[in-house]
Structure formats: C-alpha cells, structure tokens
Design a protein around this motif. Structure first.
Motif, PDB file in Angstrom:
ATOM      1  N   THR A  72       0.883  -1.226  -0.303  1.00 30.42           N
ATOM      2  CA  THR A  72      -0.023  -0.276   0.016  1.00 30.42           C
ATOM      3  C   THR A  72       1.207   0.886  -0.410  1.00 30.42           C
ATOM      4  O   THR A  72       1.934   1.443  -0.071  1.00 30.42           O
ATOM      5  N   ALA A  73       0.320   2.637   0.123  1.00 27.06           N
ATOM      6  CA  ALA A  73       0.994   3.508  -0.549  1.00 27.06           C
ATOM      7  C   ALA A  73       1.296   3.656   1.354  1.00 27.06           C
ATOM      8  O   ALA A  73       2.503   4.347   1.678  1.00 27.06           O
ATOM      9  N   GLN A  74       0.752   3.573   1.949  1.00 34.80           N
ATOM     10  CA  GLN A  74       1.492   3.483   3.959  1.00 34.80           C
ATOM     11  C   GLN A  74       2.451   3.056   4.164  1.00 34.80           C
ATOM     12  O   GLN A  74       3.166   2.576   4.792  1.00 34.80           O
ATOM     13  N   ASN A  75       2.339   0.971   3.517  1.00 35.80           N
ATOM     14  CA  ASN A  75       3.559   0.469   4.247  1.00 35.80           C
ATOM     15  C   ASN A  75       5.048   0.180   3.376  1.00 35.80           C
ATOM     16  O   ASN A  75       5.495  -0.939   3.858  1.00 35.80           O
ATOM     17  N   THR A  76       4.550   0.629   2.254  1.00 36.87           N
ATOM     18  CA  THR A  76       5.970   0.450   1.402  1.00 36.87           C
ATOM     19  C   THR A  76       6.714   1.791   1.233  1.00 36.87           C
ATOM     20  O   THR A  76       6.396   2.477   1.277  1.00 36.87           O
ATOM     21  N   ALA A  77       8.327   1.162   1.634  1.00 34.68           N
ATOM     22  CA  ALA A  77       9.249   2.481   0.828  1.00 34.68           C
ATOM     23  C   ALA A  77      10.113   1.828  -0.187  1.00 34.68           C
ATOM     24  O   ALA A  77      10.198   0.906  -0.565  1.00 34.68           O
ATOM     25  N   VAL A  78      10.533   2.262  -1.072  1.00 31.64           N
ATOM     26  CA  VAL A  78      11.515   2.466  -1.769  1.00 31.64           C
ATOM     27  C   VAL A  78      13.048   2.593  -0.898  1.00 31.64           C
ATOM     28  O   VAL A  78      12.999   3.679  -0.573  1.00 31.64           O
ATOM     29  N   CYS A  79      13.659   1.882  -1.653  1.00 30.26           N
ATOM     30  CA  CYS A  79      15.332   1.878  -0.856  1.00 30.26           C
ATOM     31  C   CYS A  79      16.315   2.424  -2.156  1.00 30.26           C
ATOM     32  O   CYS A  79      16.922   1.735  -3.117  1.00 30.26           O
ATOM     33  N   LEU A  80      17.381   3.692  -2.536  1.00 28.54           N
ATOM     34  CA  LEU A  80      18.083   3.920  -3.857  1.00 28.54           C
ATOM     35  C   LEU A  80      19.148   3.931  -2.613  1.00 28.54           C
ATOM     36  O   LEU A  80      19.832   4.784  -3.979  1.00 28.54           O
ATOM     37  N   ASP A  81      19.554   4.027  -2.178  1.00 25.29           N
ATOM     38  CA  ASP A  81      20.869   3.706  -1.117  1.00 25.29           C
ATOM     39  C   ASP A  81      21.802   3.142  -1.968  1.00 25.29           C
ATOM     40  O   ASP A  81      21.657   1.634  -2.245  1.00 25.29           O
ATOM     41  N   PRO A  82      23.222   3.616  -2.515  1.00 22.16           N
ATOM     42  CA  PRO A  82      23.780   1.942  -3.430  1.00 22.16           C
ATOM     43  C   PRO A  82      24.735   1.342  -2.897  1.00 22.16           C
ATOM     44  O   PRO A  82      24.471   0.014  -3.398  1.00 22.16           O
ATOM     45  N   ALA A  83      24.605   1.427  -1.181  1.00 23.84           N
ATOM     46  CA  ALA A  83      24.955   0.734  -0.772  1.00 23.84           C
ATOM     47  C   ALA A  83      24.063  -0.671  -1.013  1.00 23.84           C
ATOM     48  O   ALA A  83      24.811  -1.667  -0.171  1.00 23.84           O
ATOM     49  N   SER A  84      22.870  -0.321  -1.656  1.00 32.18           N
ATOM     50  CA  SER A  84      21.462  -1.819  -0.748  1.00 32.18           C
ATOM     51  C   SER A  84      21.376  -2.315  -2.363  1.00 32.18           C
ATOM     52  O   SER A  84      20.677  -3.346  -2.599  1.00 32.18           O
ATOM     53  N   PHE A  85      22.237  -1.430  -3.567  1.00 39.05           N
ATOM     54  CA  PHE A  85      21.864  -2.123  -4.704  1.00 39.05           C
ATOM     55  C   PHE A  85      22.552  -3.522  -4.786  1.00 39.05           C
ATOM     56  O   PHE A  85      23.058  -3.987  -3.844  1.00 39.05           O
ATOM     57  N   VAL A  86      21.844  -4.815  -5.668  1.00 37.69           N
ATOM     58  CA  VAL A  86      22.548  -5.545  -5.548  1.00 37.69           C
ATOM     59  C   VAL A  86      22.374  -6.137  -7.333  1.00 37.69           C
ATOM     60  O   VAL A  86      21.562  -6.133  -8.260  1.00 37.69           O
ATOM     61  N   TRP A  87      23.595  -6.408  -7.698  1.00 38.35           N
ATOM     62  CA  TRP A  87      24.263  -6.742  -9.136  1.00 38.35           C
ATOM     63  C   TRP A  87      23.903  -8.085  -9.267  1.00 38.35           C
ATOM     64  O   TRP A  87      24.175  -8.890  -8.462  1.00 38.35           O
ATOM     65  N   SER A  88      23.259  -8.607 -11.149  1.00 38.71           N
ATOM     66  CA  SER A  88      22.733  -9.521 -10.868  1.00 38.71           C
ATOM     67  C   SER A  88      23.254 -10.124 -12.398  1.00 38.71           C
ATOM     68  O   SER A  88      24.095  -8.721 -13.228  1.00 38.71           O
ATOM     69  N   LEU A  89      23.416 -11.397 -12.799  1.00 40.29           N
ATOM     70  CA  LEU A  89      23.889 -11.141 -14.180  1.00 40.29           C
ATOM     71  C   LEU A  89      23.324 -12.445 -14.972  1.00 40.29           C
ATOM     72  O   LEU A  89      21.875 -12.977 -15.726  1.00 40.29           O
ATOM     73  N   PRO A  90      23.290 -10.904 -15.953  1.00 36.93           N
ATOM     74  CA  PRO A  90      22.450 -10.860 -17.321  1.00 36.93           C
ATOM     75  C   PRO A  90      22.212 -12.017 -18.656  1.00 36.93           C
ATOM     76  O   PRO A  90      22.802 -12.945 -18.148  1.00 36.93           O
ATOM     77  N   LYS A  91      21.271 -12.056 -18.948  1.00 31.42           N
ATOM     78  CA  LYS A  91      21.677 -13.367 -19.803  1.00 31.42           C
ATOM     79  C   LYS A  91      22.178 -12.863 -20.833  1.00 31.42           C
ATOM     80  O   LYS A  91      22.469 -11.815 -20.784  1.00 31.42           O
ATOM     81  N   THR A  92      23.256 -14.155 -21.230  1.00 26.50           N
ATOM     82  CA  THR A  92      24.314 -13.313 -22.223  1.00 26.50           C
ATOM     83  C   THR A  92      23.917 -14.685 -23.534  1.00 26.50           C
ATOM     84  O   THR A  92      24.880 -14.330 -25.274  1.00 26.50           O
ATOM     85  N   SER A  93      22.203 -14.302 -23.821  1.00 21.83           N
ATOM     86  CA  SER A  93      21.458 -14.849 -25.377  1.00 21.83           C
ATOM     87  C   SER A  93      20.582 -14.314 -25.695  1.00 21.83           C
ATOM     88  O   SER A  93      19.977 -14.264 -24.713  1.00 21.83           O
ATOM     89  N   TRP A  94      20.339 -14.060 -27.076  1.00 22.57           N
ATOM     90  CA  TRP A  94      18.788 -13.673 -27.335  1.00 22.57           C
ATOM     91  C   TRP A  94      18.039 -14.697 -26.909  1.00 22.57           C
ATOM     92  O   TRP A  94      16.563 -14.183 -26.418  1.00 22.57           O
ATOM     93  N   GLN A  95      18.017 -15.423 -27.182  1.00 24.84           N
ATOM     94  CA  GLN A  95      17.264 -16.480 -26.673  1.00 24.84           C
ATOM     95  C   GLN A  95      16.587 -16.608 -25.067  1.00 24.84           C
ATOM     96  O   GLN A  95      15.373 -16.627 -25.233  1.00 24.84           O
ATOM     97  N   SER A  96      17.850 -17.279 -24.821  1.00 22.92           N
ATOM     98  CA  SER A  96      17.831 -16.853 -23.224  1.00 22.92           C
ATOM     99  C   SER A  96      17.014 -15.841 -22.570  1.00 22.92           C
ATOM    100  O   SER A  96      15.376 -15.560 -21.954  1.00 22.92           O
ATOM    101  N   TRP A  97      17.176 -14.415 -23.502  1.00 24.03           N
ATOM    102  CA  TRP A  97      17.292 -13.532 -22.781  1.00 24.03           C
ATOM    103  C   TRP A  97      15.076 -13.892 -23.162  1.00 24.03           C
ATOM    104  O   TRP A  97      14.504 -12.812 -22.407  1.00 24.03           O
TER     105      TRP A  97
END
Length: 378
Positions: free
Chosen positions: A239-264
């Motif tokens: 809800t608008a009341q119970n939700t927050a966003v975190c944009l602190d760079p220390a909170s970012f989690v980097w992920s490994l992307p797909k490497t082929s067009w088909q898998s993506w």
C-alpha cells in the motif's frame, strides 16, 4: 476534421500522456534522496533467503559476500531445491563453519505449486527473524552494508522495502539493452511507489516483514502461476502507507544478465505473462504508459512522412516540435534517474534505446497477449 488532423490530435494526446509520466511520475525517482542518518539502536533481526537449484558456482561467490555483511543480527537461509551439482555438500560444510548459515533441503516439489514459490515458502517459514530479505544465487550485493541499508528504510509504519537490482555491464548490444530495459522497469515501479501506487518489486532485492507474508497467506491465489513471487505478491499486499523504496547505492544488488537473445526472450516472456494477472488498476496505468509510447513513435513517423510529402511545413514543424519536447524532457529526467540508480546505462544513448524499447513493447506485448504456449520455469 480531416483524417490527418485527427491523427495529429491522437499524437498530441499520446505525447501529453508521456509528458505526464515523465515530468510528474518518473521525476520522483530522479529527485529521491536515499534514507540517511544513524541506524536504529535495536535493528530488527533479518533472515536472508536464497533459493538455489544447481547453483554451486554462484553460491561459492555469493556466500562470502553474505557472510561478510556488517549487520548485528542476521541469518542466511539457503533453500537447496533438488540440486545434484554438489550444492548439498557445500552447504553442509559451510553451515558447520558458520552458525548463522542454515540450509533447507527439498527432495520433491508438490504439483499444486511452482518450484520457486514452494522453495521460498519453505525458506520464509524456516526463518527465525522478524524481517525477510530475498535475493537470488546469481546476485551480488554491492557492499557489506546491503542488509543495513535495506533495513534502514523500515519504519514503524513500513512493512515492505523495494530494492534495486541492476544487471552487470558486459560488452554487446544485448547486454546494453537488458540494462536499459531493467532501468526503465525500475524507474516505473520506484516512481509509482513514490507516487503512492506500489505495484511490484523484484525478488532479487526485496525486503518485508515475515508477518506480512504469513498474515497474507504467502503466495495464496497465485501459487500455481509461473513467476509472480515478487510482483504479484507485492501488488497484493503493498500500500502507499506500508511501502518504502531504497535507493541507497549500498543497497544495490547486481545480477548476472542473460547472454543470448533466446534465453533473454524466454525470461521476458515469463515475466510479461504474469502481467495479465495484475490488478486492473495497475494494468490500466502500465497499459496507458506503453500504448502512449508506442503511439508516440508510430504516429510521429506517419505524420512526419505525410506532412513532408504534402510539403506542409507548419504541421511538420509542430509534429517534430512535440516529439522533440517529449525527447528533451525524457532525456533530462532519465539522465538524472540514471545517476540516482548507479548509472546502469549510458545517458547519451537514451534516445536510441528508447526507440528499441518501443519496438520491444509493441512486439512482446502482442506476443504475450495472443500466445497460447505454456511457459516453463526450467
């Protein structure tokens, strides 16, 4: 009104809708300031939950990053979902060395629930802390303060924190487009959440109180649906009341992307197929955004060619001017949001990838609506 002027009126309306989203909604992410200040004296206990199916190599890289987190009270729960690659032995050895690392083993998954949701449910039910923080085995927290940064956004009235998980930069057009599309998706769900309309999060970096999950019966209502463990759940309980966003760079989690067009492609098909189950309000907002962008490009092309052939320079100038206004506003806001989100894409390439994104929205949207092919998780 002539047919050409009617098309121009529709084009102007599409541009106006785009400007509303860009200047009034997306600018909220660009202007957002991460939560700062002294951490609370009694921070809540956190259970980091990771589901893994044959993720031995990824776990060897992820576990050290999780075990070095600078947070006073946390545990790590790895749900071993029928792995046969040595994950079981790795978790057994590491759990003997680290008291805050626990493992849950799955030998068989019931037919009435998808594998990922079953694994998450067992992991969350096994959690001993009041707060659950989710990520995936192929993700990498950007700092040892990931847990601390995410929990700092919790408050007395906040039960859910939306985190950010960009994809790692690699060479090639596919990787560049994946990073831009992920940036655009984050811009949507962060900005709408800041506007009081939270509709989704990403399971690669998502925090909520364990009681929120249990009190709402977890994934009940969509436990059989492929995907949706993050966006459908968030869309139902946020809800608008119970939700927050975190944009602190220390909170970012980097992920490994797909490497082929088909898998993506199949990854995106799974993600987009869940959109049909969003609440009608969310579908209308996102549909309006996508359709206005597609029609902005489509009608601009038609009108520019038509007015040029007729040598109607006044209307051609108005058409180009409106399109240029939208482009400049977008470029300024996106560049600021890109800096706020750790520069996952290159700001100077925004017009190029925005055009590609428009084609992607038209193509994938149509295929998702009309395709009847059943999707599989693995």
């Amino acid at each position: 009104m002539t047919p050409l002027l009617l098309l121009f009126a529709l084009f102007a309306l599409a541009v106006l809708i785009q400007l509303v989203f860009i200047l009034l909604i997306f600018s909220r992410t660009a202007a957002h300031r991460p939560a700062t200040g002294v951490p609370p004296e009694n921070p809540p206990g956190v259970s980091v939950v990771v589901c893994a199916w044959n993720e031995l190599d990824n776990l060897r890289q992820l576990l050290p990053l999780l075990l070095e987190q600078r947070y006073p009270d946390y545990e790590i729960i790895v749900v071993d979902d029928r792995s046969d690659d040595g994950t079981f032995e790795l978790l057994r050895q590491e759990s003997e060395r680290h008291a805050n690392l626990r493992r849950v083993h799955i030998g068989q998954t019931p037919k009435h629930i998808t594998a990922k949701k079953y694994a998450l449910t067992l992991g969350i039910r096994a959690a001993q802390k009041a707060v659950v923080l989710l990520t995936d085995a192929d993700c990498r927290p950007s700092s040892p303060d990931w847990i601390a940064a995410m929990t700092r956004c919790l408050g007395p009235d906040k039960d859910l924190v939306l985190g950010y998980s960009p994809y790692q930069r690699q060479p090639g057009l596919l990787n560049a487009f994946i990073r831009f599309e992920t940036f655009f998706t984050a811009l949507q769900y962060f900005s709408l959440a800041l506007a009081g309309v939270p509709y989704m999060g990403v399971g690669r970096n998502l925090l909520y109180r364990r009681a929120l999950f249990l009190d709402n019966q977890g994934f009940n209502g969509h436990h059989h649906v492929l995907g949706g463990d993050d966006d459908l759940f968030v869309g139902r309980v946020a809800t608008a009341q119970n939700t927050a966003v975190c944009l602190d760079p220390a909170s970012f989690v980097w992920s490994l992307p797909k490497t082929s067009w088909q898998s993506w492609y199949w990854q995106k098909r799974r993600h987009l197929s869940v959109g049909k189950l969003y609440r009608p309000r969310f579908r209308r907002i996102l549909g309006l955004l996508s359709l206005s962008q597609v029609f902005t490009y489509l009608l601009f092309t038609v009108l520019a060619v038509a007015f040029a052939l007729r040598q109607d320079w006044l209307w051609l100038g108005l058409t180009v001017g409106l399109f240029g206004l939208r482009l400049v506003a977008q470029w300024v806001v996106y560049a600021a949001a890109n800096r706020r989100l750790g520069q996952p894409t290159s700001a100077w390439t925004v017009p190029f990838y925005d055009a590609l994104l428009t084609g992607y929205l038209a193509l994938m949207g149509g295929m998702t609506v009309f395709s009847r092919k059943k999707l599989k998780w693995r």
